[in-house]
Structures are given as C-alpha cells and as structure tokens.
Enzyme design. Sequence first.
Site, PDB file in Angstrom:
ATOM      1  N   ASN A 171      -3.575  -6.328   5.995  1.00 54.53           N
ATOM      2  CA  ASN A 171      -3.418  -5.409   4.865  1.00 54.53           C
ATOM      3  C   ASN A 171      -2.556  -6.044   3.781  1.00 54.53           C
ATOM      4  O   ASN A 171      -1.591  -6.756   4.071  1.00 54.53           O
ATOM      5  CB  ASN A 171      -2.774  -4.090   5.310  1.00 54.53           C
ATOM      6  CG  ASN A 171      -2.906  -3.053   4.208  1.00 54.53           C
ATOM      7  OD1 ASN A 171      -4.007  -2.577   3.929  1.00 54.53           O
ATOM      8  ND2 ASN A 171      -1.810  -2.745   3.536  1.00 54.53           N
ATOM      9  N   TYR A 175       4.071  -2.603  -2.773  1.00 55.70           N
ATOM     10  CA  TYR A 175       5.126  -1.633  -2.496  1.00 55.70           C
ATOM     11  C   TYR A 175       6.437  -2.198  -3.028  1.00 55.70           C
ATOM     12  O   TYR A 175       6.831  -3.295  -2.622  1.00 55.70           O
ATOM     13  CB  TYR A 175       5.279  -1.385  -0.990  1.00 55.70           C
ATOM     14  CG  TYR A 175       3.978  -1.254  -0.211  1.00 55.70           C
ATOM     15  CD1 TYR A 175       3.117  -0.176  -0.393  1.00 55.70           C
ATOM     16  CD2 TYR A 175       3.624  -2.233   0.729  1.00 55.70           C
ATOM     17  CE1 TYR A 175       1.940  -0.062   0.346  1.00 55.70           C
ATOM     18  CE2 TYR A 175       2.454  -2.126   1.473  1.00 55.70           C
ATOM     19  CZ  TYR A 175       1.617  -1.045   1.276  1.00 55.70           C
ATOM     20  OH  TYR A 175       0.453  -0.950   2.016  1.00 55.70           O
ATOM     21  N   TRP A 189       7.014   1.467   1.600  1.00 60.01           N
ATOM     22  CA  TRP A 189       5.632   1.894   1.819  1.00 60.01           C
ATOM     23  C   TRP A 189       5.655   3.371   2.137  1.00 60.01           C
ATOM     24  O   TRP A 189       6.322   3.840   3.038  1.00 60.01           O
ATOM     25  CB  TRP A 189       4.890   1.055   2.850  1.00 60.01           C
ATOM     26  CG  TRP A 189       5.617   0.689   4.110  1.00 60.01           C
ATOM     27  CD1 TRP A 189       6.372   1.513   4.891  1.00 60.01           C
ATOM     28  CD2 TRP A 189       5.622  -0.601   4.733  1.00 60.01           C
ATOM     29  NE1 TRP A 189       6.832   0.826   5.971  1.00 60.01           N
ATOM     30  CE2 TRP A 189       6.391  -0.469   5.905  1.00 60.01           C
ATOM     31  CE3 TRP A 189       5.026  -1.834   4.439  1.00 60.01           C
ATOM     32  CZ2 TRP A 189       6.595  -1.549   6.762  1.00 60.01           C
ATOM     33  CZ3 TRP A 189       5.246  -2.887   5.298  1.00 60.01           C
ATOM     34  CH2 TRP A 189       6.014  -2.753   6.437  1.00 60.01           C
ATOM     35  N   GLU A 233      -8.119  -6.295   1.540  1.00 56.51           N
ATOM     36  CA  GLU A 233      -7.923  -6.454   0.092  1.00 56.51           C
ATOM     37  C   GLU A 233      -8.295  -7.867  -0.357  1.00 56.51           C
ATOM     38  O   GLU A 233      -8.831  -8.053  -1.451  1.00 56.51           O
ATOM     39  CB  GLU A 233      -6.454  -6.184  -0.273  1.00 56.51           C
ATOM     40  CG  GLU A 233      -6.055  -4.703  -0.331  1.00 56.51           C
ATOM     41  CD  GLU A 233      -5.718  -4.092   1.019  1.00 56.51           C
ATOM     42  OE1 GLU A 233      -5.746  -4.828   2.036  1.00 56.51           O
ATOM     43  OE2 GLU A 233      -5.436  -2.887   1.079  1.00 56.51           O
ATOM     44  N   ASP A 282      10.402   5.986 -11.676  1.00 59.19           N
ATOM     45  CA  ASP A 282       9.055   5.711 -11.166  1.00 59.19           C
ATOM     46  C   ASP A 282       7.960   5.960 -12.196  1.00 59.19           C
ATOM     47  O   ASP A 282       8.218   6.436 -13.296  1.00 59.19           O
ATOM     48  CB  ASP A 282       8.818   6.556  -9.904  1.00 59.19           C
ATOM     49  CG  ASP A 282       8.144   5.757  -8.820  1.00 59.19           C
ATOM     50  OD1 ASP A 282       7.169   5.041  -9.128  1.00 59.19           O
ATOM     51  OD2 ASP A 282       8.579   5.838  -7.664  1.00 59.19           O
TER      52      ASP A 282
HETATM   53  C1  LIG Z   1       3.232  -1.442  -9.974  1.00 57.46           C
HETATM   54  C2  LIG Z   1       2.913  -0.663  -8.735  1.00 57.46           C
HETATM   55  C3  LIG Z   1       3.932  -0.287  -7.888  1.00 57.46           C
HETATM   56  C4  LIG Z   1       3.658   0.434  -6.722  1.00 57.46           C
HETATM   57  N1  LIG Z   1       4.695   0.776  -5.899  1.00 57.46           N
HETATM   58  C5  LIG Z   1       4.424   1.413  -4.739  1.00 57.46           C
HETATM   59  C6  LIG Z   1       5.474   1.700  -3.825  1.00 57.46           C
HETATM   60  O1  LIG Z   1       6.635   1.420  -4.064  1.00 57.46           O
HETATM   61  N2  LIG Z   1       5.151   2.320  -2.656  1.00 57.46           N
HETATM   62  C7  LIG Z   1       3.853   2.659  -2.333  1.00 57.46           C
HETATM   63  O2  LIG Z   1       3.615   3.189  -1.251  1.00 57.46           O
HETATM   64  N3  LIG Z   1       2.840   2.418  -3.207  1.00 57.46           N
HETATM   65  C8  LIG Z   1       3.098   1.801  -4.394  1.00 57.46           C
HETATM   66  N4  LIG Z   1       2.080   1.525  -5.264  1.00 57.46           N
HETATM   67  C9  LIG Z   1       0.705   1.962  -4.940  1.00 57.46           C
HETATM   68  C10 LIG Z   1       0.081   1.092  -3.874  1.00 57.46           C
HETATM   69  O3  LIG Z   1       0.124  -0.264  -4.236  1.00 57.46           O
HETATM   70  C11 LIG Z   1      -1.374   1.497  -3.640  1.00 57.46           C
HETATM   71  O4  LIG Z   1      -1.378   2.822  -3.150  1.00 57.46           O
HETATM   72  C12 LIG Z   1      -2.113   0.588  -2.655  1.00 57.46           C
HETATM   73  O5  LIG Z   1      -3.361   1.179  -2.365  1.00 57.46           O
HETATM   74  C13 LIG Z   1      -1.343   0.405  -1.382  1.00 57.46           C
HETATM   75  O6  LIG Z   1      -2.048  -0.432  -0.499  1.00 57.46           O
HETATM   76  P1  LIG Z   1      -2.626   0.161   0.863  1.00 57.46           P
HETATM   77  O7  LIG Z   1      -3.722   1.119   0.437  1.00 57.46           O
HETATM   78  O8  LIG Z   1      -3.140  -1.014   1.576  1.00 57.46           O
HETATM   79  O9  LIG Z   1      -1.501   0.850   1.544  1.00 57.46           O
HETATM   80  C14 LIG Z   1       2.342   0.812  -6.431  1.00 57.46           C
HETATM   81  C15 LIG Z   1       1.311   0.432  -7.294  1.00 57.46           C
HETATM   82  C16 LIG Z   1       1.584  -0.298  -8.444  1.00 57.46           C
HETATM   83  C17 LIG Z   1       0.457  -0.684  -9.354  1.00 57.46           C
HETATM   84 MN   LIG Z   2      -5.049  -1.354   2.509  1.00 58.23          MN
END
Ligand SMILES: Cc1cc2nc3c(=O)[nH]c(=O)nc-3n(C[C@H](O)[C@H](O)[C@H](O)COP(=O)(O)O)c2cc1C
Ligand SMILES: [Mn+2]
Length: 507
Positions: A171, A175, A189, A233, A282
């Site tokens: 994955n 985050y 996360w 991804e 945020d």
């Molecule tokens: C700039 C940016 C910052 C982010 N920060 C967070 C974060 O701190 N925590 C989180 O859970 N998701 C955050 N996200 C959203 C996740 O990257 C997004 O939900 C992604 O799908 C997570 O990957 P996963 O689906 O494999 O868990 C952020 C997205 C962006 C574009």
């Molecule tokens: Mn994922």
Amino acid sequence: MASPAVDLRDWIALLEREGELVRVSAEVDPDLEITEITDRVVKAGGPALLFEHPKGAKHPLLINQFGTERRMCLAFGVDRLDDLAEKLAEILELQPPQGLVDKVRSLGKLKSIADSMPKEVSKAACQEIVLTGDEVDLDRFPIQRCWPLDPAPFITLPAVITKDRETGVRNVGMYRMQKLDRASTFMHWQLHKDGRADLRAAPDGRIPVAVAIGLDPVTAYSASAPLPKHVGELMVAGFLKGSAVQLVKCKTVDLEVPANAEIVLEGWVSSDDVGLEGPFGDHTGFYTPAEEFPIFRISAITMRRDAIYPSIVVGKPPAEDEWLAKATERIFLPAIRMSVPEVVDYDLPTTGAFHNCVLVSIRKRYPGHAKKVMHAMWGLGLLSLTKCVVVVDEHVDVHDYDQVFFYACANVDPKRDVVLAEGPLDQLDHAPTLQAYGGKLGIDATAKGPDEGARAWPAEIEMTPEIRARVDARWAELGLPEHAGSRDVQNGARGGRLRRSLQRTRR
Ligand SMILES: Cc1cc2nc3c(=O)[nH]c(=O)nc-3n(C[C@H](O)[C@H](O)[C@H](O)COP(=O)(O)O)c2cc1C
Ligand SMILES: [Mn+2]
C-alpha cells in the site's frame, strides 16, 4: 504532449522549460513564512516554487508543483484530465474481442496492464547516501511548520509504504507526518485508510514502514488516490505513466521503495507506541484537534546527492491539493460508472473540501432513481464519507455550480425530495456530534412526475435551435459585445471557472 517526467528532477526541468517554475534564492523560513508566500502564489494561480535556501536546512524545498490544471496535465502528459479517465475506461470496459483487429487491440491493452507492474532494480539513486544510527537527522530537511497553531513541523507530501501481512499487497498512502525529534515522527493514517489497516492486521502490532519523498509527479499523485485496498497504487502509477515504477529493496526494513525517490525514510510503527498528534491546520480550513496516532521510529534515511525536499500546504480552499483531488475526481469517473452506470458525470467542489459535497448527474429512468444514486454514492469507497449528495438530470453540467444551484432550488420540494440518512463521516470533520459518524443529506434535484408524487412537471424554457443558429449567424451584424453572444450564457448561468477550463466530454 511529452511523456510524464521520470523523476522529480526531470519534472522540475520540465516545469522550468514550460515557464511554470520560479527559483527563490533569498533565504526564507520553513516556519510559517513559506506557507504565507506559497498561499498567496497558489491562490493567484501562480507557478511552482523552488526555495533554494530554506533557513536552517541543507536541502532546497519544492512547492506548488501541482497547483494549476495546466501543471497537473503536464504531470500526466495529457491535454485534459478527462483524457486519463478515457484511458482507464478503455481498460475497465474491455469486452471480449470480436474480430482479428479487435483481438490485436485488446492484446495491446492487456500488455499495457502487464507492463504497469512495478519492477525491482538492484541499484537506485535514492540510496546514493545512506544514514543510519546517530546520523539519522530530520533537522537537515526544510520541514514546514505550516500554520500558527501547528505545534511542530509536518512532512506533508510523503508516500507511505506498508504491506498487508496476509496478501503481501503493497500500500502507498499520503499521510502527513508530524516531526517529533531528529529520528521520529507521527504517522497520521486515519480510521478509514489502508496503512492503518495494515498495522491493525499485524499479529504482533508492529510493522515496517518506508516513506518515499520526492517522486515523479504521477507516482506522488498515486499515493493520494483512494483505491480499493487490494489495488496497488504503484501499478496504477505505472499504468498512468506508461512505464513501470522501479523499486529497490530498503536497507533496514523488508520493503521496497521507488528507486527514483529523492529521500527515503525507513523505520517501524507499533500500535503500542503512540502519542498526541496535532493540532494541524487542515484541508478542511480548520485545525483538526490533537488526537492519538502511532509514532514512526526511523532506522535509516537514504537519499540522492543534493536531495530536493518537496512539500505542500493545505488549508482553506483553494489550496494546492485542489488539483490532486480534481485528478482523482476525473480518474475515478469510469470506475464509478462501472458500479453505477447511470452516472453521467460528477463534481466534488473544492470549497466543499471534497468529502463534504458531491454533485452528480444521472440518466434518470424510474421513480426513486436519484435516491438510489445517493445511496450508491454513500456506498462507494471513500465517497462513502460524503456528507451531502445533490443529484441532477443528465443535461445539467455538474461543473457549473450556478446551474446546479438553479435546479437544487427550482426542482425541489424539500419535504418530498430531501433524504436524511446516517453513516460514516470523515474523521477530520469537526461539525458532526460524534467523530467520524453522523448525518447525511441527499437532495433530489431531478425533474419528477406523478409517479414520484409530483404534479405534472412543466416544460423548461428553451429557445428553438433554428432561432439560435440564426442569431449566431447574425451576431456580428448586430453590433453587440462579442462575449454576450456566447452560447454559454444560458439558464442565467455564467459558466464556472472549471467548466471553462476543463471542457468536458460527455458520453
Ligand atoms: C496533501 C494530502 C495530505 C493528506 N494527508 C492525509 C493524512 O494526514 N491522513 C490521511 O489519512 N489521509 C491523508 N490524505 C488522504 C490520503 O492520501 C488518501 O485518502 C489516500 O487514498 C490514502 O491512501 P490509502 O487509500 O491507501 O489509505 C492526504 C491527501 C493529500 C492530497
Ligand atoms: Mn491503498
């Protein structure tokens, strides 16, 4: 269009050639000052910025690489973001081939999927320098403290890599990581995210984690893509780039990282090693309050010589993350149509902080159809966190917020057409009574008939095509301002910025 950049340096060179990057040689402070400069540039639609001398750091800082639609298109090597959706739709809608020509074409498409799988290499630029033990020192990087009430600097553009112990599926998630000291950060996360699920599933409550910072823009984007957990991804990044992501084995943990990264942090996260993370200014436009999150203990930093540190500032919209989210909106349209084929188009308004509001247009065929689609949205991946869904008919342009507002007001009897439901909500949303759970609002702004309890629906006012064509042809002769003659001026709608710039294609 050129093919996507192979790494961050190639991307910076491309931005520079395209007049999309400004180098700032003056010393600036990663503590708040870079935020204030960047926020002004982002909100003015300005260029990417390379701060060459961030105060107190040994590395330059790149920011606003994603801040406009043009740069996002340059990143993906497309003319319009909708081209990406079309590319994915071709694969998702792959049908059994009919004739020989069809067969050859399908093979080509299947090959492009096969070629998208990440490939391992033995030597990588991201390991030119290896720091372990006492040499591990985050202070060398210009990590930004973004907003005044943030208690510490945050790494804001990481690609956090973990593995599912059971399936072995890798994955990658974006985050944020609050710096604790030279060799540790928090790992933010959230409840619904895949990285967190990987930790939850670890039998001994401890997992290795690798963080890649400074990737080519498509791979960096892929970390933010809300893919189903079993979909890698990096495979999607390879597909979108048209060339496989190259991976190299980490030095101190059993994981692989993109070989082209500028900086890699290797280490461990344990479910019993936690602390209070935040508050953090945020993308909701508010500070998310301090909350317990696990700590990431760094065992090694590996990097390229003269590594470049990329960053992003989120805050009150519009911010740089707007276009990462818009790319997701476009890329996921064909996937949404796979499950909900009546969806014509959808839009996540930037000012709705993405999870607050979805506007969706449908081909309506039966009573209650709009309500069915609301519930479908509330059942789809991370769209399930959406607070408000507005459903309109297929002829309405969901990217034109004036049009949507017109129908949401004109076509709605609140007693009959509003759905109040409950379900999971974004963990960061401060408004619900309970965290991550609460109310949902659906507005059926489609035309309705007696089969849905409405009276006979009146016809909408529209000029005939003949008269329109005649006036088009005669406009010049009338001596009126040219822009007033545009067909965009309909239904009292002026046409939104996004509609003008994105020029959608409809199917
Ligand atoms: C700039 C940016 C910052 C982010 N920060 C967070 C974060 O701190 N925590 C989180 O859970 N998701 C955050 N996200 C959203 C996740 O990257 C997004 O939900 C992604 O799908 C997570 O990957 P996963 O689906 O494999 O868990 C952020 C997205 C962006 C574009
Ligand atoms: Mn994922």
